[in-house]
Design a protein around this motif. Structure first.
Motif, PDB file in Angstrom:
ATOM      1  N   GLY A  38       0.817  -1.212   0.000  1.00  0.00           N
ATOM      2  CA  GLY A  38       0.000   0.000   0.000  1.00  0.00           C
ATOM      3  C   GLY A  38       0.849   1.259   0.000  1.00  0.00           C
ATOM      4  N   VAL A  39       1.886   1.271   0.825  1.00  0.00           N
ATOM      5  CA  VAL A  39       2.785   2.434   0.881  1.00  0.00           C
ATOM      6  C   VAL A  39       3.458   2.639  -0.474  1.00  0.00           C
ATOM      7  CG1 VAL A  39       4.953   3.276   1.890  1.00  0.00           C
ATOM      8  CG2 VAL A  39       3.156   2.345   3.367  1.00  0.00           C
ATOM      9  N   LEU A  40       3.914   1.568  -1.089  1.00  0.00           N
ATOM     10  CA  LEU A  40       4.554   1.663  -2.397  1.00  0.00           C
ATOM     11  C   LEU A  40       3.587   2.220  -3.431  1.00  0.00           C
ATOM     12  CD1 LEU A  40       6.960   1.073  -4.278  1.00  0.00           C
ATOM     13  CD2 LEU A  40       6.048  -1.251  -4.537  1.00  0.00           C
ATOM     14  N   GLY A  41       2.369   1.695  -3.462  1.00  0.00           N
ATOM     15  CA  GLY A  41       1.376   2.170  -4.421  1.00  0.00           C
ATOM     16  C   GLY A  41       1.020   3.631  -4.215  1.00  0.00           C
ATOM     17  N   VAL A  42       0.812   4.019  -2.977  1.00  0.00           N
ATOM     18  CA  VAL A  42       0.465   5.419  -2.671  1.00  0.00           C
ATOM     19  C   VAL A  42       1.629   6.347  -3.030  1.00  0.00           C
ATOM     20  CG1 VAL A  42      -0.011   7.028  -0.771  1.00  0.00           C
ATOM     21  CG2 VAL A  42      -1.284   4.883  -0.950  1.00  0.00           C
ATOM     22  N   ALA A  43       2.852   5.935  -2.745  1.00  0.00           N
ATOM     23  CA  ALA A  43       4.019   6.753  -3.088  1.00  0.00           C
ATOM     24  C   ALA A  43       4.121   6.935  -4.601  1.00  0.00           C
ATOM     25  CB  ALA A  43       5.294   6.116  -2.540  1.00  0.00           C
ATOM     26  N   ALA A  44       3.848   5.882  -5.356  1.00  0.00           N
ATOM     27  CA  ALA A  44       3.909   5.973  -6.818  1.00  0.00           C
ATOM     28  C   ALA A  44       2.835   6.913  -7.355  1.00  0.00           C
ATOM     29  CB  ALA A  44       3.757   4.588  -7.432  1.00  0.00           C
ATOM     30  N   VAL A  45       1.608   6.729  -6.893  1.00  0.00           N
ATOM     31  CA  VAL A  45       0.520   7.602  -7.341  1.00  0.00           C
ATOM     32  C   VAL A  45       0.828   9.047  -6.970  1.00  0.00           C
ATOM     33  CG1 VAL A  45      -1.917   8.183  -6.984  1.00  0.00           C
ATOM     34  CG2 VAL A  45      -1.244   5.794  -7.358  1.00  0.00           C
ATOM     35  N   GLY A  46       1.334   9.260  -5.763  1.00  0.00           N
ATOM     36  CA  GLY A  46       1.703  10.609  -5.334  1.00  0.00           C
ATOM     37  C   GLY A  46       2.736  11.245  -6.246  1.00  0.00           C
ATOM     38  N   GLY A  47       3.723  10.466  -6.664  1.00  0.00           N
ATOM     39  CA  GLY A  47       4.743  10.988  -7.582  1.00  0.00           C
ATOM     40  C   GLY A  47       4.156  11.432  -8.910  1.00  0.00           C
ATOM     41  N   PHE A  48       3.233  10.641  -9.437  1.00  0.00           N
ATOM     42  CA  PHE A  48       2.587  11.009 -10.697  1.00  0.00           C
ATOM     43  C   PHE A  48       1.718  12.250 -10.526  1.00  0.00           C
ATOM     44  CE2 PHE A  48       3.815   6.738 -11.841  1.00  0.00           C
ATOM     45  CZ  PHE A  48       4.080   6.825 -13.205  1.00  0.00           C
ATOM     46  N   LEU A  49       0.975  12.303  -9.426  1.00  0.00           N
ATOM     47  CA  LEU A  49       0.104  13.455  -9.200  1.00  0.00           C
ATOM     48  C   LEU A  49       0.915  14.732  -8.994  1.00  0.00           C
ATOM     49  CD1 LEU A  49      -2.660  11.847  -6.944  1.00  0.00           C
ATOM     50  CD2 LEU A  49      -2.744  12.338  -9.408  1.00  0.00           C
ATOM     51  N   THR A  75      12.116   1.246  -9.376  1.00  0.00           N
ATOM     52  CA  THR A  75      11.352   0.354 -10.236  1.00  0.00           C
ATOM     53  C   THR A  75      10.517   1.197 -11.188  1.00  0.00           C
ATOM     54  OG1 THR A  75       9.565  -1.299 -10.328  1.00  0.00           O
ATOM     55  CG2 THR A  75       9.596   0.138  -8.406  1.00  0.00           C
ATOM     56  N   ARG A  76      10.472   0.773 -12.454  1.00  0.00           N
ATOM     57  CA  ARG A  76       9.666   1.526 -13.420  1.00  0.00           C
ATOM     58  C   ARG A  76       8.176   1.241 -13.248  1.00  0.00           C
ATOM     59  NH1 ARG A  76      13.479  -0.580 -17.382  1.00  0.00           N
ATOM     60  NH2 ARG A  76      11.758  -1.528 -18.534  1.00  0.00           N
ATOM     61  N   ASN A  77       7.832   0.246 -12.463  1.00  0.00           N
ATOM     62  CA  ASN A  77       6.436  -0.163 -12.340  1.00  0.00           C
ATOM     63  C   ASN A  77       6.008  -0.363 -10.887  1.00  0.00           C
ATOM     64  OD1 ASN A  77       5.737  -0.560 -15.266  1.00  0.00           O
ATOM     65  ND2 ASN A  77       7.602  -1.761 -15.085  1.00  0.00           N
ATOM     66  N   PRO A  78       6.134   0.672 -10.062  1.00  0.00           N
ATOM     67  CA  PRO A  78       5.826   0.486  -8.642  1.00  0.00           C
ATOM     68  C   PRO A  78       4.347   0.174  -8.375  1.00  0.00           C
ATOM     69  CG  PRO A  78       6.173   2.802  -9.124  1.00  0.00           C
ATOM     70  CD  PRO A  78       6.569   2.038 -10.352  1.00  0.00           C
ATOM     71  N   MET A  79       3.447   0.675  -9.207  1.00  0.00           N
ATOM     72  CA  MET A  79       2.030   0.385  -8.960  1.00  0.00           C
ATOM     73  C   MET A  79       1.723  -1.083  -9.239  1.00  0.00           C
ATOM     74  SD  MET A  79       0.101   3.845 -10.147  1.00  0.00           S
ATOM     75  CE  MET A  79       1.261   4.573 -11.276  1.00  0.00           C
ATOM     76  N   TYR A  80       2.329  -1.646 -10.286  1.00  0.00           N
ATOM     77  CA  TYR A  80       2.115  -3.067 -10.573  1.00  0.00           C
ATOM     78  C   TYR A  80       2.815  -3.928  -9.533  1.00  0.00           C
ATOM     79  CZ  TYR A  80       0.586  -1.143 -15.003  1.00  0.00           C
ATOM     80  OH  TYR A  80      -0.055  -0.416 -15.961  1.00  0.00           O
ATOM     81  N   LEU A  81       3.972  -3.482  -9.071  1.00  0.00           N
ATOM     82  CA  LEU A  81       4.667  -4.200  -8.000  1.00  0.00           C
ATOM     83  C   LEU A  81       3.830  -4.186  -6.727  1.00  0.00           C
ATOM     84  CD1 LEU A  81       7.265  -5.694  -7.245  1.00  0.00           C
ATOM     85  CD2 LEU A  81       8.284  -3.482  -6.682  1.00  0.00           C
ATOM     86  N   ALA A  82       3.182  -3.060  -6.442  1.00  0.00           N
ATOM     87  CA  ALA A  82       2.300  -2.958  -5.272  1.00  0.00           C
ATOM     88  C   ALA A  82       1.112  -3.905  -5.406  1.00  0.00           C
ATOM     89  CB  ALA A  82       1.814  -1.517  -5.094  1.00  0.00           C
ATOM     90  N   LEU A  83       0.520  -3.983  -6.596  1.00  0.00           N
ATOM     91  CA  LEU A  83      -0.606  -4.906  -6.799  1.00  0.00           C
ATOM     92  C   LEU A  83      -0.159  -6.360  -6.668  1.00  0.00           C
ATOM     93  CD1 LEU A  83      -2.462  -3.161  -9.768  1.00  0.00           C
ATOM     94  CD2 LEU A  83      -3.184  -3.265  -7.370  1.00  0.00           C
ATOM     95  N   ALA A  84       1.019  -6.680  -7.203  1.00  0.00           N
ATOM     96  CA  ALA A  84       1.543  -8.041  -7.059  1.00  0.00           C
ATOM     97  C   ALA A  84       1.816  -8.353  -5.581  1.00  0.00           C
ATOM     98  CB  ALA A  84       2.814  -8.214  -7.883  1.00  0.00           C
TER      99      ALA A  84
END
Length: 144
Positions: A38-49, A75-84
């Motif tokens: 969750g932290v990884l996914g939120v950090a990635a989304v935050g970076g894009f926003l 990682t180039r794909n932190p959101m997919y890594l977070a989902l995995a």
């Protein structure tokens, strides 16, 4: 026609649900991995926003900037890594080794379908800047 990553995630989670039952002790064991994901996914989304660019994986051609800092520097794909990671935590919570098969299927489908299409769009949009980033940062994660 590709299935959006969120759809792949839901299909994999649904398959896992058929493979085991949740229990409180297993949920507690899975919680740290789920939290880290969750932290990884939120950090990635935050970076894009913060960069003011799209997080929509279906319309990657709308990307207005190439985000390469924060978790995207590892990682180039932190959101997919977070989902995995969340799917792996779900398998742990269900106590099912077979529950890891949908995780593998999700990673394979996202890696071969979605990420390949995204990379082509990013190469077309950002050219040498994306090539340098891709050479420096792995698709998933670099072992330390």
């Amino acid at each position: 026609m590709r299935i959006p990553p969120a759809g792949l995630f839901l299909v994999a989670a649904g398959a896992q649900a058929a493979l085991g039952r949740l229990s409180t002790p297993r949920l507690l064991r899975a919680a740290p991995l789920l939290a880290a994901s969750g932290v990884l996914g939120v950090a990635a989304v935050g970076g894009f926003l913060r960069a003011g660019t799209t997080i929509d994986p279906v319309r990657v051609n709308r990307a207005s900037s190439l985000v390469t800092d924060g978790v995207l520097g590892y990682t180039r794909n932190p959101m997919y890594l977070a989902l995995a990671g969340a799917l792996t935590a779900h398998a742990v919570a269900r106590g099912s080794w077979a529950g890891l098969l949908p995780v593998a299927g999700f990673v394979w489908a996202v890696d071969r379908g979605q990420i390949a299409a995204e990379e082509a769009a990013l190469r077309a949009r950002f050219g040498p800047e994306y090539e340098a980033y891709a050479a420096r940062v792995p698709r998933w994660v670099r072992p330390r």
